[in-house]
Structures are given as structure tokens and as C-alpha cells.
Scaffold this active site. Structure first.
Site, short mmCIF file in Angstrom:
data_model
loop_
_atom_site.label_atom_id
_atom_site.label_comp_id
_atom_site.label_asym_id
_atom_site.label_seq_id
_atom_site.Cartn_x
_atom_site.Cartn_y
_atom_site.Cartn_z
N LYS A 23 -108.59 11.78 -34.71
CA LYS A 23 -109.52 12.80 -35.01
C LYS A 23 -108.83 14.21 -35.01
O LYS A 23 -109.18 15.28 -35.86
CB LYS A 23 -110.28 12.26 -34.07
CG LYS A 23 -111.64 13.97 -34.12
CD LYS A 23 -112.61 13.92 -32.68
CE LYS A 23 -111.81 14.07 -31.83
NZ LYS A 23 -111.91 15.86 -31.54
N ASN A 24 -107.99 14.71 -34.42
CA ASN A 24 -107.51 15.41 -34.36
C ASN A 24 -106.19 16.03 -35.42
O ASN A 24 -105.56 17.56 -35.11
CB ASN A 24 -106.63 16.42 -32.57
CG ASN A 24 -108.03 16.07 -31.91
OD1 ASN A 24 -109.47 16.06 -32.40
ND2 ASN A 24 -107.76 16.16 -30.50
N CYS A 117 -118.87 25.41 -26.13
CA CYS A 117 -117.98 24.62 -25.81
C CYS A 117 -118.31 23.95 -24.26
O CYS A 117 -117.93 25.10 -23.80
CB CYS A 117 -116.65 23.51 -26.24
SG CYS A 117 -116.04 21.76 -26.35
N ARG A 122 -113.26 28.71 -25.12
CA ARG A 122 -112.14 28.19 -25.55
C ARG A 122 -112.30 29.96 -27.45
O ARG A 122 -112.87 30.28 -28.11
CB ARG A 122 -113.32 27.88 -26.99
CG ARG A 122 -113.02 26.43 -25.77
CD ARG A 122 -113.22 25.31 -25.65
NE ARG A 122 -112.13 24.32 -26.67
CZ ARG A 122 -112.23 22.78 -27.75
NH1 ARG A 122 -113.80 22.45 -27.31
NH2 ARG A 122 -111.24 22.86 -28.13
N ASP A 305 -107.18 15.52 -22.79
CA ASP A 305 -107.75 14.96 -23.23
C ASP A 305 -108.01 13.75 -22.44
O ASP A 305 -108.40 12.72 -22.98
CB ASP A 305 -108.17 14.93 -24.90
CG ASP A 305 -108.46 15.61 -25.94
OD1 ASP A 305 -108.08 16.17 -26.40
OD2 ASP A 305 -108.65 17.25 -24.61
N ARG A 397 -118.98 11.54 -31.88
CA ARG A 397 -118.62 12.46 -32.76
C ARG A 397 -116.16 11.95 -32.33
O ARG A 397 -116.02 12.51 -33.11
CB ARG A 397 -118.32 13.86 -31.14
CG ARG A 397 -118.90 14.78 -31.48
CD ARG A 397 -119.01 16.23 -30.88
NE ARG A 397 -117.61 16.53 -30.44
CZ ARG A 397 -117.06 17.48 -30.02
NH1 ARG A 397 -117.61 17.33 -29.13
NH2 ARG A 397 -115.79 17.19 -30.81
C1 EPZ Z 1 -107.17 21.14 -29.42
O1 EPZ Z 1 -108.38 22.06 -29.14
C2 EPZ Z 1 -107.84 19.22 -29.49
N1 EPZ Z 1 -108.70 19.22 -30.26
C3 EPZ Z 1 -108.38 19.54 -27.80
O2 EPZ Z 1 -109.59 18.45 -28.13
C4 EPZ Z 1 -107.66 19.37 -26.79
O3 EPZ Z 1 -108.13 19.16 -26.04
C5 EPZ Z 1 -106.82 21.29 -27.59
O4 EPZ Z 1 -105.91 21.28 -28.27
C6 EPZ Z 1 -106.07 20.54 -25.91
O5 EPZ Z 1 -105.00 19.96 -26.39
C7 EPZ Z 1 -108.55 19.28 -32.14
O6 EPZ Z 1 -107.76 19.21 -32.30
C8 EPZ Z 1 -109.67 19.35 -33.01
P1 EPZ Z 1 -105.69 25.44 -27.74
P2 EPZ Z 1 -108.19 23.95 -28.91
O7 EPZ Z 1 -106.69 26.34 -28.93
O8 EPZ Z 1 -107.46 24.37 -30.69
C9 EPZ Z 1 -106.87 28.78 -25.10
C10 EPZ Z 1 -110.95 16.46 -28.23
O9 EPZ Z 1 -111.43 15.99 -27.33
N2 EPZ Z 1 -107.11 29.44 -26.26
O10 EPZ Z 1 -104.84 24.12 -27.49
O11 EPZ Z 1 -109.20 24.41 -29.09
C11 EPZ Z 1 -108.35 28.03 -24.69
O12 EPZ Z 1 -109.46 28.75 -24.50
C12 EPZ Z 1 -110.43 18.19 -28.23
O13 EPZ Z 1 -110.55 15.85 -29.19
C13 EPZ Z 1 -107.40 30.59 -26.20
O14 EPZ Z 1 -107.08 31.39 -24.81
O15 EPZ Z 1 -107.26 23.42 -28.16
C14 EPZ Z 1 -108.08 26.50 -23.79
O16 EPZ Z 1 -108.25 27.19 -22.80
C15 EPZ Z 1 -111.28 19.03 -26.57
N3 EPZ Z 1 -107.38 32.00 -27.31
C16 EPZ Z 1 -106.24 26.47 -24.50
O17 EPZ Z 1 -105.97 27.96 -24.65
C17 EPZ Z 1 -107.03 31.11 -28.21
O18 EPZ Z 1 -106.83 31.86 -29.49
C18 EPZ Z 1 -105.83 25.33 -24.88
O19 EPZ Z 1 -107.17 25.72 -26.26
C19 EPZ Z 1 -106.94 29.92 -28.95
C20 EPZ Z 1 -106.71 29.09 -27.12
#
Ligand code: EPZ
Length: 421
Positions: A23-24, A117, A122, A305, A397
Site C-alpha cells: 500500500k505504502n 489521523c 502529522r 506500523d 484501508r
Molecule cells: C508513512 O506516513 C506511512 N504512510 C505510515 O503508514 C507510517 O506509519 C509512517 O510513514 C512512518 O513509517 C504512507 O506511507 C502512506 P512520516 P508519513 O512523515 O509519511 C512527523 C499505515 O499504517 N512529521 O514519516 O505520514 C509525523 O508527525 C501508515 O500504513 C513531521 O513532524 O509518516 C510523525 O510523527 C500509518 N513533519 C513522524 O514525523 C512533517 O512534515 C513520521 O511521519 C512530516 C512528518
């Protein structure tokens, strides 16, 4: 009452299950098709609610998308509108991945803030900071983010946190920028390597994905291509965890062991026997799991995850486990639901202390998000008696026909329509 799952627990899982596409990886690759001047064919695309919403998002931008089984045919339309309807952005956080390609190719986008979320605030500050560094002018007003530029200039960008989404968006913004962009402290997930391979198949010049520094040399145009998405490492890990928790013996076909080494190591530490084969991974669960400690980390550390699924296993492990969630600030909602099944869990901020009990006992629980739902299904499979899992729209999802595939492994699990008992 909506659709829900009913599980009669206590049965060992046995047999073979084949992993679907990731998915990701599919979501960023689908967003990247906005950069293509020609038709793209995407193979092994999972049939999931999130993919359906992303399909609607790129269709709303003027792109034609046709699905036949697990293959998507994506054809660029005549004109691409650079605005995503708010209703779609709120359904899927990952729709923010269209920002990079729209900015990179059309030098403009206007999107609403994506839906919040259940697992944390996020923010997207790292995405926007990177776009500004490339030369975009960003304005945020009335819940919308607007970006425009006369042209993006390659530059060096340091990510304060190895954000998966920010890494993906900045790669897609930089592929057609003037000159070279270097991204530092990037996320290293396999899904980012998949995005690099897809874009390079379109004629991009990217190297370093999978490491913490990625170099992108801007090109003038990207053509269409034919690409197969990698298998879903989290879905694979979920099936392996279910096998470990039920003392089962399951072969997860197409699972790439090198994508989930941290998960395999942890399950082995808990007493499972892992056999890595050429075309997948076999796992034999022990009579009783052993307690372990674990901390979620950016890849290649233990994936956030898989944290809920691991917590479910810890609830019946022999001893006390300590589980630290270092990625998201609010990803323990499944603990309260596991307690309803008899789990002994104490939460202090980002730390959970789980005292293993001999057995969970079935009962009514509700999923708060995708992976919490997976954890509750695993708990139900392990528990004695009957467990009803509500909120399974979250499961749909990210897991294709989960109950059907678990039934094929011997689980007693059914999906009941609203009102059915
Ligand atoms: C991706 O989300 C995945 N989703 C998530 O999977 C996964 O949990 C996550 O990466 C971490 O591995 C997809 O790939 C579609 P991040 P993403 O940006 O990109 C903070 C699932 O179950 N952050 O790495 O949104 C954020 O708040 C989903 O399939 C900032 O602070 O994750 C979080 O605490 C859930 N500022 C941390 O970084 C930003 O600009 C990780 O977020 C961006 C992120």
C-alpha cells in the site's frame, strides 16, 4: 452498527498466504504518475480503500485511471487541474503526496490540509520547508496550502526528521528541477527505493534511495513506464505475527525477508522459528511466546506500523515487555481495547509496559485505525471464546480480504453485515 468481524479464537494458523502489493509503495507511485508525459502501467497494485481514494484523487486532477485485476493503467489527461477536492484530501492523508509532482511538473498546487489521523497530529512542515528551499512560494490560508513557482532550482536540503512522506514529496518535486538536488537525512524505507526505481524507469536520474542521502539530477521530461510494486512488508509482518501468536506454521509467499529483518529478529527473540526461503518466509510459532522489549524506529529499525501487532503478542507472552513508540505521539489507542480482552498494559506517554497473561478472553472491541485493527484481529485469533471487532472500515484501508485469507489459514473468522448476528 456497521460491518464487523466475529472471531472464535484458539485455533492454530497453518498453510500458505500470498502477500499483496505494498500500500505504502502504491500510493506514492500513483502520485508520481502525475509527472509522466505518457501512459503508465502499474502492476501488483493492492485492491484497498486507500488505493481507491488515491485513484479518485488523481482522476480529479484530470488523469484517466483504469483498473483490471491488480493492474492500473494510468493515462495523462489533456489538462491537469492542480487542485485536489477537499473531500478526497480529508479521506486520505497520503493524498498529500500529489503536492510534489504537481509542483514539480505544473509549478503550482492548491490543496486543503489533509484529514487528521488517529495516531497523531502529522504536520507537513518538513514537506513545505523543502518546497520553499527548492524555490516555491507557499501560502497557507483558510485551511488550504497554495504553492507556486516560476521554476524549481536544485539545492541541498536537510530533513530534520527522516519523514517518509517528506522524502517522497521532495524527490517528486526535484526530478524536473533545474540542476541537482541533494536530500540529507532521508527516510530509508523500501517504499522509497520503489519510488526511485519507478521514476528512474520514467527517465529520472535519482540515486541513493534506501540510504540517508539521495541525489536527484533534474531532467526535462518523464515518459510513461510499466512497473511492478513491491510486496507489502507490513501485511507480511502481520500474517507472520498472527502465526507466531497462534502457535501456527505459516508460509508467507512473496514476503521479502530483507524488508522486515527487524520484525523477524523480534519474533525470533520471542521464540518463533523463522525459515527464510527464496520466495517467501515460513514461521512456526512456539507453544508460548517470551516477553521482549522493543522500540519503534525509522527504517531499518522496528517499524511503527507493526507496533500494535507486536503489543497484541506481548499481552500473552511469558514475562513483562516494554514497548516504546518513538515515531508517533499517540499510537497506543489499541491498548484500551486489548485490556477489554484481559490484557495487563500500563501506558506512560510513549512507553507501554505489558505484563503477559496466560490467555486473553474474547469480547467486543473496536478498531481506531488501520494497524490497531490488525492488532485486535490477532488478539481475537489468540483469545479463548468469541471476539467481535467493530470499525473494520479501518482494516479495509490496508488489508485486502483479511478475513478470507485468514480463514484459508484455518482461522474461524467471519465478516457480518450490519445488524447480522
Ligand atoms: C508513512 O506516513 C506511512 N504512510 C505510515 O503508514 C507510517 O506509519 C509512517 O510513514 C512512518 O513509517 C504512507 O506511507 C502512506 P512520516 P508519513 O512523515 O509519511 C512527523 C499505515 O499504517 N512529521 O514519516 O505520514 C509525523 O508527525 C501508515 O500504513 C513531521 O513532524 O509518516 C510523525 O510523527 C500509518 N513533519 C513522524 O514525523 C512533517 O512534515 C513520521 O511521519 C512530516 C512528518
Amino acid at each position: 452498527m456497521e460491518e464487523h468481524l466475529v472471531i472464535n479464537g484458539g485455533r492454530r494458523l497453518e498453510g500458505t498466504v500470498t502477500v499483496k502489493g505494498a500500500k505504502n509503495a502504491a500510493l506514492p507511485v500513483m502520485a508520481a504518475t502525475l509527472l509522466a508525459a505518457g501512459e503508465c502501467t502499474l502492476r501488483r497494485v493492492p485492491d484497498l480503500q486507500d488505493v481507491a481514494v488515491m485513484t479518485d484523487v488523481i482522476r480529479s486532477l484530470g488523469i484517466k485511471v483504469e483498473r483490471s485485476n491488480s493492474t492500473l493503467h494510468v493515462c495523462p489527461g489533456a489538462a491537469t487541474s492542480p487542485e485536489v477536492p477537499a473531500v478526497l484530501m480529508r479521506q486520505l492523508r497520503a493524498s498529500n503526496l500529489v503536492m510534489g509532482p504537481l509542483l514539480g511538473r505544473y509549478h503550482y498546487f492548491r490543496v486543503p490540509y489533509p484529514g487528521g489521523c488517529a495516531i497523531g497530529s502529522r504536520p507537513m512542515d518538513l514537506h513545505l520547508k523543502g518546497f520553499r528551499a527548492l524555490g516555491a512560494e507557499i501560502t497557507e490560508s483558510q485551511g488550504y496550502i497554495e504553492a507556486r513557482t516560476t521554476g524549481l532550482q536544485g539545492t541541498s536540503i536537510y530533513l530534520d526528521f527522516p519523514s517518509v512522506g517528506a522524502t517522497e514529496n521532495l524527490i517528486m518535486a526535484a526530478v524536473m528541477a533545474e540542476g541537482v538536488t541533494i536530500l540529507h537525512n532521508t527516510a530509508r524505507e523500501p517504499e522509497i527505493v520503489d519510488l526511485q526505481n519507478f521514476l528512474n524507469g520514467m527517465g529520472a536520474r535519482i540515486e541513493g534511495a534506501g540510504q540517508d542521502t539521495i541525489r536527484i539530477e533534474g531532467v526535462r521530461e518523464l515518459k510513461g513506464t510499466d512497473y511492478e510494486i513491491i510486496p507489502d512488508r507490513i501485511e507480511a509482518g502481520t500474517f507472520l505475527a498472527a502465526a507466531a501468536g497462534t502457535g501456527g506454521d505459516v508460509f508467507v509467499k512473496d514476503c521479502r525477508a530483507e524488508h522486515i529483518l527487524a520484525v523477524l529478529a523480534k519474533l525470533t527473540e520471542m521464540g518463533a522459528r523463522v525459515i527464510i526461503k527464496r520466495d517467501g518466509v515460513r514461521l512456526q510459532g512456539p507453544a508460548r511466546l517470551k516477553a521482549v522489549d522493543c522500540k519503534t524506529l525509522p527504517y531499518p529499525g522496528f517499524p511503527t506500523d507493526m507496533q500494535p501487532q507486536l503489543m497484541a503478542l506481548m499481552t500473552v507472552a511469558d514475562g513483562t515487555s516494554v514497548l516504546v513508540e518513538s515515531i508517533f505521539e499517540n499510537r497506543f489507542k489499541h491498548a484500551a481495547e486489548l485490556r477489554r480482552l484481559g490484557a495487563d498494559i500500563k501506558i506512560e506517554g510513549r512507553v507501554a509496559v505489558i505484563n503477559g497473561v496466560p490467555r486473553l478472553s474474547g469480547g467486543p472491541v473496536e478498531a481506531s485505525d488501520l494497524r490497531a485493527g490488525a492488532a485486535l484481529v490477532i488478539a481475537g485469533l489468540m483469545a479463548s471464546g468469541q471476539t467481535r471487532v467493530e470499525g473494520i472500515a479501518h482494516l479495509d484501508r490496508g488489508y485486502e480480504q483479511l478475513e478470507v485469507r485468514l480463514s484459508s489459514l484455518g482461522a474461524d473468522i467471519r465478516r457480518l453485515k450490519a445488524g447480522e448476528r
